[in-house]
Design a protein around this motif. Structure first.
Motif, PDB file in Angstrom:
ATOM      1  N   TYR A  81       0.840  -1.206   0.000  1.00  0.00           N
ATOM      2  CA  TYR A  81       0.000   0.000   0.000  1.00  0.00           C
ATOM      3  C   TYR A  81       0.873   1.254   0.000  1.00  0.00           C
ATOM      4  N   ASN A 134       1.136   4.249  -2.760  1.00  0.00           N
ATOM      5  CA  ASN A 134       0.927   5.660  -2.428  1.00  0.00           C
ATOM      6  C   ASN A 134       2.153   6.512  -2.755  1.00  0.00           C
ATOM      7  N   PRO A 150      -9.918  -2.078   1.508  1.00  0.00           N
ATOM      8  CA  PRO A 150      -9.904  -1.679   2.927  1.00  0.00           C
ATOM      9  C   PRO A 150     -10.939  -2.418   3.774  1.00  0.00           C
ATOM     10  N   VAL A 181      -8.601  -3.210   6.867  1.00  0.00           N
ATOM     11  CA  VAL A 181      -8.622  -2.366   8.071  1.00  0.00           C
ATOM     12  C   VAL A 181      -8.942  -3.210   9.314  1.00  0.00           C
ATOM     13  N   PHE A 218       0.918   5.105   7.858  1.00  0.00           N
ATOM     14  CA  PHE A 218       0.265   3.871   8.317  1.00  0.00           C
ATOM     15  C   PHE A 218       0.545   3.651   9.801  1.00  0.00           C
ATOM     16  N   LEU A 278      -2.288   3.641  12.825  1.00  0.00           N
ATOM     17  CA  LEU A 278      -2.426   2.499  13.740  1.00  0.00           C
ATOM     18  C   LEU A 278      -2.220   2.930  15.186  1.00  0.00           C
ATOM     19  N   GLU A 302      -4.996   4.706  16.461  1.00  0.00           N
ATOM     20  CA  GLU A 302      -6.234   3.950  16.231  1.00  0.00           C
ATOM     21  C   GLU A 302      -7.222   4.745  15.386  1.00  0.00           C
ATOM     22  N   TYR A 312      -8.793   4.503  12.419  1.00  0.00           N
ATOM     23  CA  TYR A 312      -9.045   3.508  11.380  1.00  0.00           C
ATOM     24  C   TYR A 312      -9.744   4.094  10.159  1.00  0.00           C
ATOM     25  N   LEU A 352      -6.756   5.172   8.230  1.00  0.00           N
ATOM     26  CA  LEU A 352      -6.125   3.959   7.687  1.00  0.00           C
ATOM     27  C   LEU A 352      -6.877   3.491   6.437  1.00  0.00           C
ATOM     28  N   GLY A 353      -8.199   3.515   6.529  1.00  0.00           N
ATOM     29  CA  GLY A 353      -9.025   3.130   5.384  1.00  0.00           C
ATOM     30  C   GLY A 353      -8.813   4.056   4.193  1.00  0.00           C
ATOM     31  N   LEU A 395      -6.050   5.720   3.502  1.00  0.00           N
ATOM     32  CA  LEU A 395      -4.726   5.418   2.945  1.00  0.00           C
ATOM     33  C   LEU A 395      -4.808   4.205   2.006  1.00  0.00           C
ATOM     34  N   ILE A 396      -5.550   3.208   2.449  1.00  0.00           N
ATOM     35  CA  ILE A 396      -5.687   1.990   1.645  1.00  0.00           C
ATOM     36  C   ILE A 396      -6.526   2.265   0.399  1.00  0.00           C
ATOM     37  N   TYR A 397      -7.594   3.008   0.590  1.00  0.00           N
ATOM     38  CA  TYR A 397      -8.471   3.358  -0.530  1.00  0.00           C
ATOM     39  C   TYR A 397      -7.682   4.097  -1.605  1.00  0.00           C
TER      40      TYR A 397
END
Lengths: 281, 281
Positions: free
Chosen positions: A190, A194, A225, A229, B253, B257, B260, B262, B265-266, B268-270
């Motif tokens: 990931y 990015n 995600p 996640v 990331f 984490l 917390e 999230y 985090l989602g 970043l992944i998206y």
């Protein structure tokens, strides 16, 4: 046997296809929140019928949870509430400590077997399901002693029918190992995606130049995600531990380059090459 | 045409096999410091004969350098010293600014074409050579205007015979793009291997659990330092630039984490998932 699969996506669908082809599953109920996935799964003959949760569970010998780990952890106690002593439940989640903890004191705990197939792809949904996915891969069963012998035998038979080799492991140990072997790979992938998306504004150039090496390293960055996640959340401490180590390993490469210490850079690479011996055993 | 290939390893060997199968190469001389590679290349019918540098060059229409980028940069001026006006020289290196700079003022500069095929594997040596390696991949030609028209035509014909599509690029731009698309992937893969080797002392567990995802991300970590240290050295500034960005992406990331967060985090992944649209174009 009759089987209910909760979550007819990549993992649930692949299991269904394989168990059908092996003649293990005489009838498969699909249970899913997504009507489109149920429709696709029926069309692809992954499932024989769809059912609501209670009907499917009531009419199955084996119930397989193949949904994101947060949803599985929430749903499993309810599933165990609904079953009787001759039924078995297994999950397929990538984290194991949370789910075994969630049902630790459930009266039907022994009917549940905690399972994790070491296979997946960056794709999702029933269309991504492949019958031969699991062959030759490890199937991890956790906290064996907390399950009844007959439930364990049933799940072992399923895992062998998937052509996987069974490994037994403590749930906590599983989560440490998968942080190294699987979860960190997703984070690096990931972050790599990015990095490229941030710095390389010429998308056309990425597309044209992308070599097989890049595609391989960045493949996992396509993973959704919705699945990942919850995994990172449940395995937060282990993932952070590995991520810190990974950042410090990357800093060694940075420092070797900055200081133009190419001998050290060579040593770092030479050390990394040892992974070949382990993977190609 | 008659061709000398200097370096009969993965890249040189794969080019030789393809050019023979297409009938482009009527005779191939292999030139290599390693007697074992020459012997293997002969046995595998990758080359027709081995030769010393001067003999091979004197008797070839086209000379292809397929050796590590530091060695190529050193050798190319000597090769250009030895050729006449109807011979052509091309390289295959992963960095391009250094080599074009090294021959910028050479009287035979126009006989040289700077080339980089966007393909490679983690393996090396003539045994790793595969005829169909390059098909469908990009073949980058740099600083087109510095080469004679007839030399360019000859190399374009070679690249097309490899079933690659030609892309023209400035050497400096090439090195920036490959830092993103190829070089950083290798560093992340090396660092990932070192992370796992450092923290996961149970080698048997790595071997048993290693999923296709892990193998895919760590595959490039098997690549040899002899090839990669010179690439990182020659492309130091660009690689450091991308590496800094990559570490800061990983820190996002880590921070998500730790806090917390999230939702972040989602996101970043998206964002990383967008790489799918580009790669699957």
């Amino acid at each position: 046997m009759k089987i209910s699969i909760i979550g007819v996506g990549l993992i649930g669908g692949s299991i269904a296809l394989k168990l059908k082809s092996k003649g293990i599953a005489e009838f498969i109920y699909g249970i899913d929140n997504r009507a489109d996935h149920l429709k696709e799964a029926l069309q692809l003959q992954i499932i024989d019928a769809h059912a609501d949760l209670e009907y499917g569970i009531r009419n199955s010998d084996l119930i397989i949870l193949a949904i994101p780990v947060d949803a599985a952890q929430k749903l499993l106690p309810k599933v165990l509430d609904l079953i009787s002593a001759n039924q078995t439940v297994m999950d397929t989640g990538s984290t194991k400590a949370g789910i075994v903890q969630a049902v630790k004191n459930h009266p039907n705990r022994s009917r549940f077997v905690a399972f994790h197939p070491m296979w997946g792809t960056e794709n999702s949904g029933p269309k991504a399901a492949v019958s031969e996915s699991f062959a030759g891969k490890a199937g991890v069963i956790c906290n064996k002693k907390e399950s009844s012998e007959d439930a364990m035998k049933k799940v072992e038979k399923i895992v062998e029918s998937l052509d996987m080799h069974v490994i037994y492991m403590d749930a906590e140990a599983h989560d440490v190992h998968t942080a190294y072997i699987s979860h960190i790979s997703h984070i690096t992938s990931y972050a790599l995606a990015n990095t490229v998306l941030e710095k390389e504004r010429e998308e056309e150039t990425i597309f044209q130049l992308a070599s097989s090496g890049f595609s391989s390293t960045v493949r996992l960055a396509k993973s959704h995600p919705e699945m990942w996640v919850p995994i990172f959340k449940q395995n937060k401490e282990n993932v952070l531990d590995v991520l810190n180590e990974h950042i410090s390993q990357l800093r060694k490469f940075k420092s070797a380059l900055e200081k133009e210490n190419y001998e050290y850079l060579g040593e770092l690479i030479y050390n990394a090459n040892k992974i070949r011996e382990i993977l190609d055993k």
